[in-house]
Design an enzyme around this catalytic site. Sequence first.
Site, mmCIF file in Angstrom:
data_model
loop_
_atom_site.group_PDB
_atom_site.id
_atom_site.type_symbol
_atom_site.label_atom_id
_atom_site.label_comp_id
_atom_site.label_asym_id
_atom_site.label_seq_id
_atom_site.Cartn_x
_atom_site.Cartn_y
_atom_site.Cartn_z
ATOM 1 N N GLU A 1 -17.396 9.246 -1.737
ATOM 2 C CA GLU A 1 -17.235 9.749 -3.096
ATOM 3 C C GLU A 1 -15.893 10.460 -3.269
ATOM 4 O OE1 GLU A 1 -17.796 10.400 -6.982
ATOM 5 O OE2 GLU A 1 -19.035 9.156 -5.663
ATOM 6 N N HIS B 1 -7.360 -5.640 -1.242
ATOM 7 C CA HIS B 1 -6.158 -4.917 -0.828
ATOM 8 C C HIS B 1 -5.605 -5.486 0.479
ATOM 9 C CE1 HIS B 1 -3.456 -1.458 -0.605
ATOM 10 N NE2 HIS B 1 -3.867 -1.216 0.618
ATOM 11 N N SER C 1 0.840 -1.188 0.000
ATOM 12 C CA SER C 1 0.000 0.000 0.000
ATOM 13 C C SER C 1 0.888 1.255 0.000
ATOM 14 C CB SER C 1 -0.967 -0.034 1.188
ATOM 15 O OG SER C 1 -1.946 0.971 1.076
#
Length: 302
Positions: free
Chosen positions: A245, A281, A170
């Site tokens: 969003e 992930h 990551s």
Amino acid sequence: MLRFAATVLLVVLSGFGVQSTQAQTVKEARKVESFDLRADRTGLDYRVFLVHPAEPPPPGGYPVIYMLDGNATVPMMERVIGANPQEPYGSAVIVGIGYPIDGPFDILRRYRDLTPPTPPEFIPPSRDGASIIETGGRDDFLTFVETQVIPAVETRLPIDPQRRTLFGHSLGGLFSLYVLYTKGDLFQTYVAADPAIWWNGQAILGEQAAFLERSKGEGVAHGTALLIETSGKLVERPLPPADAERLKRLRSGQTGREVAATLATVPGLRLVFHEFVEESHGSMLPLAVADALGFAFGRNPD
């Protein structure tokens, strides 16, 4: 790719505790020590986990794998290596660069250590919605790794300086790419697991472009290798709609797949791309750790 054995043996690390008689056997076979270091430039404290192989060093010294988020990733790696390591994996020195905490991750510290200075508009909402995310410490952290962690390891064990691997996931994967792009001779092998290319408006792509320009003609140092792995499933973090969003917009753009395609043009770079189609992930992390071990010894993921 190395997969977990059916009987998982837990290594005993300072702060993790003994889980079983089998775990004690692992500890005796591969000695684990931990020690704290204070970064000279920042005064911040880190915990380093160092796994000593049970066997004598090869003629040139042990190969070494440096793992970011060491509190979490070193136990994962030791489960992969196991009590009776398959050749040649038993000769690997494992170094975890972590934090003086009881849990696996220090989320706020890793934001600071693994990122460039980041404007507020490019910083995602914190997990708890209240914590302040500080960024911009990656150069301090890289200096700490180069001038304090590596020397501390190499005074304790005979290490082959031409067989260093760096693993990150990551933001750690983003940091691994940054080290390759700016100080590529510090390690010979790099593993970037689901690198956060999106961070800071994809600013890493500018550093990538500069790396590509420098690499024209001569390419990279002999033996340089890079494994990029990505996940295939998106797991949405539970957030208020507006934050969700915004996070979606921030995370848009290139991924490790596109970066790997671009870096394929670098002369002399041993580049491998692998996607965990059925993993997220988070769930890909232990699998990427296992792949990092094989890749450090020249083996590509299955």
